[in-house]
Design a protein around this motif. Structure first.
Motif, mmCIF file in Angstrom:
data_model
loop_
_atom_site.group_PDB
_atom_site.id
_atom_site.type_symbol
_atom_site.label_atom_id
_atom_site.label_comp_id
_atom_site.label_asym_id
_atom_site.label_seq_id
_atom_site.Cartn_x
_atom_site.Cartn_y
_atom_site.Cartn_z
ATOM 1 N N PHE A 1 0.825 -1.203 0.000
ATOM 2 C CA PHE A 1 0.000 0.000 0.000
ATOM 3 C C PHE A 1 0.867 1.264 0.000
ATOM 4 O O PHE A 1 0.516 2.262 -0.628
ATOM 5 C CB PHE A 1 -0.944 -0.008 1.204
ATOM 6 C CG PHE A 1 -1.958 -1.112 1.164
ATOM 7 C CD1 PHE A 1 -2.997 -1.093 0.248
ATOM 8 C CD2 PHE A 1 -1.858 -2.194 2.018
ATOM 9 C CE1 PHE A 1 -3.936 -2.118 0.197
ATOM 10 C CE2 PHE A 1 -2.781 -3.223 1.978
ATOM 11 C CZ PHE A 1 -3.820 -3.189 1.066
ATOM 12 N N VAL A 2 1.990 1.194 0.698
ATOM 13 C CA VAL A 2 2.934 2.319 0.685
ATOM 14 C C VAL A 2 3.484 2.505 -0.722
ATOM 15 O O VAL A 2 3.558 3.620 -1.245
ATOM 16 C CB VAL A 2 4.076 2.084 1.683
ATOM 17 C CG1 VAL A 2 5.103 3.219 1.601
ATOM 18 C CG2 VAL A 2 3.532 1.954 3.099
ATOM 19 N N LEU A 3 3.847 1.399 -1.358
ATOM 20 C CA LEU A 3 4.396 1.424 -2.708
ATOM 21 C C LEU A 3 3.364 1.921 -3.713
ATOM 22 O O LEU A 3 3.679 2.634 -4.663
ATOM 23 C CB LEU A 3 4.868 0.023 -3.091
ATOM 24 C CG LEU A 3 5.870 -0.117 -4.236
ATOM 25 C CD1 LEU A 3 7.149 0.656 -3.926
ATOM 26 C CD2 LEU A 3 6.178 -1.580 -4.486
ATOM 27 N N MET A 4 2.111 1.572 -3.475
ATOM 28 C CA MET A 4 1.030 1.953 -4.373
ATOM 29 C C MET A 4 0.665 3.434 -4.240
ATOM 30 O O MET A 4 0.399 4.118 -5.228
ATOM 31 C CB MET A 4 -0.207 1.096 -4.072
ATOM 32 C CG MET A 4 -1.384 1.293 -5.009
ATOM 33 S SD MET A 4 -2.844 0.392 -4.417
ATOM 34 C CE MET A 4 -2.157 -1.245 -4.120
ATOM 35 N N LEU A 5 0.670 3.932 -3.010
ATOM 36 C CA LEU A 5 0.180 5.281 -2.751
ATOM 37 C C LEU A 5 1.267 6.353 -2.778
ATOM 38 O O LEU A 5 0.958 7.532 -2.954
ATOM 39 C CB LEU A 5 -0.547 5.326 -1.399
ATOM 40 C CG LEU A 5 -1.810 4.463 -1.299
ATOM 41 C CD1 LEU A 5 -2.369 4.498 0.117
ATOM 42 C CD2 LEU A 5 -2.869 4.920 -2.297
#
Length: 257
Positions: free
Chosen positions: A81-85
């Motif tokens: 989610f960190v990588l996505m956002l």
């Protein structure tokens, strides 16, 4: 009459100078965008290679295909989610501040770092799709992008009215994608992909014309530092349009491993 001819000659020389500067500016925009795409592709390919193994473990994703610890951390654990956002956070909050406060060199570095992070987040492309379908989709995207950008550069029609409408479409698209993360609806994903291709196709033409018009409007001020930053800003806009068109087209054209 002689004075009029002198003024006309000076105006013609100035117009020629602006045209020459515009060509150099657009070359810088496209060159920077291309470097960004290359960095993204290399980062995605490299991280995919480090994330997949044929050695059996508990993270199986296909026949004789398993995630490494790195792959699990990046694409399965909450880190995903960190990588996505993080790219979205950078675009909406970080890029504007960088443009206002950073030098041209810092803005360029920020763009290249962003391209590398995007490559890491797109590592799943090389993990899911066959190399042939990736290359095929990239070629189709490149041809479409070139045509759309050429249209935006040469058309006499004012495309500025499209900007607000298309950006509202992007926001709606992001919301729909977040919702579908929970619904997992194939029909909704198909609709998102089709609409996404159309939105970013329109943005490619819009951004190209906007980059051109911005340069022509500001070239007379002679602020080279600002023009350099504007080139990197334009490169980011076209980079995002190209990458999104590619990803949405891949959903139609891509063949999975």
């Amino acid at each position: 009459m002689a004075q009029f001819d002198t003024i006309r000659s000076a105006a013609g020389a100035r117009a020629a100078q602006i045209d020459e500067g515009l060509r150099a500016h657009m070359n810088k925009v496209y060159g920077t965008m291309s470097v960004g795409l290359l960095i993204t592709a290399l980062a995605a390919w490299a991280i995919a290679g480090l994330s997949i193994t044929s050695v059996p473990n508990e993270y199986q994703i296909g026949a004789d295909r398993y995630l490494t610890e790195l792959g699990y951390t990046l694409y399965v654990s909450p880190v995903k989610f960190v990588l996505m956002l993080s790219p979205l956070a950078f675009i909406f909050f970080g890029w504007g501040a960088l443009m206002r406060r950073g030098s041209a060199a810092v803005v360029q570095l920020g763009f290249l770092a962003f391209a590398a992070v995007m490559g890491i987040s797109m590592g799943t492309v090389f993990m899911i799709y066959t190399p042939y379908s990736i290359a095929q989709t990239f070629l189709v995207t490149a041809i479409a992008f070139a045509g759309l950008s050429l249209f935006g550069y040469t058309t006499k029609k004012d495309l500025s009215g499209m900007g607000t409408f298309l950006m509202m479409g992007v926001i709606g698209l992001i919301v729909a994608m977040v919702v579908n993360m929970f619904l997992q609806s194939p029909a909704m994903m198909f609709a998102i992909s089709a609409i996404g291709v159309l939105i970013f196709a329109g943005l490619t033409a819009f951004y190209t014309q906007d980059i051109k018009n911005t340069y022509v409007a500001m070239a007379t001020h002679g602020d080279q530092e600002w023009l350099d930053k504007a080139a990197y800003d334009g490169a980011l806009s076209l980079y995002i349009s190209f990458l999104n068109m590619f990803q949405f087209l891949l959903m139609f054209m891509g063949q999975q491993e």
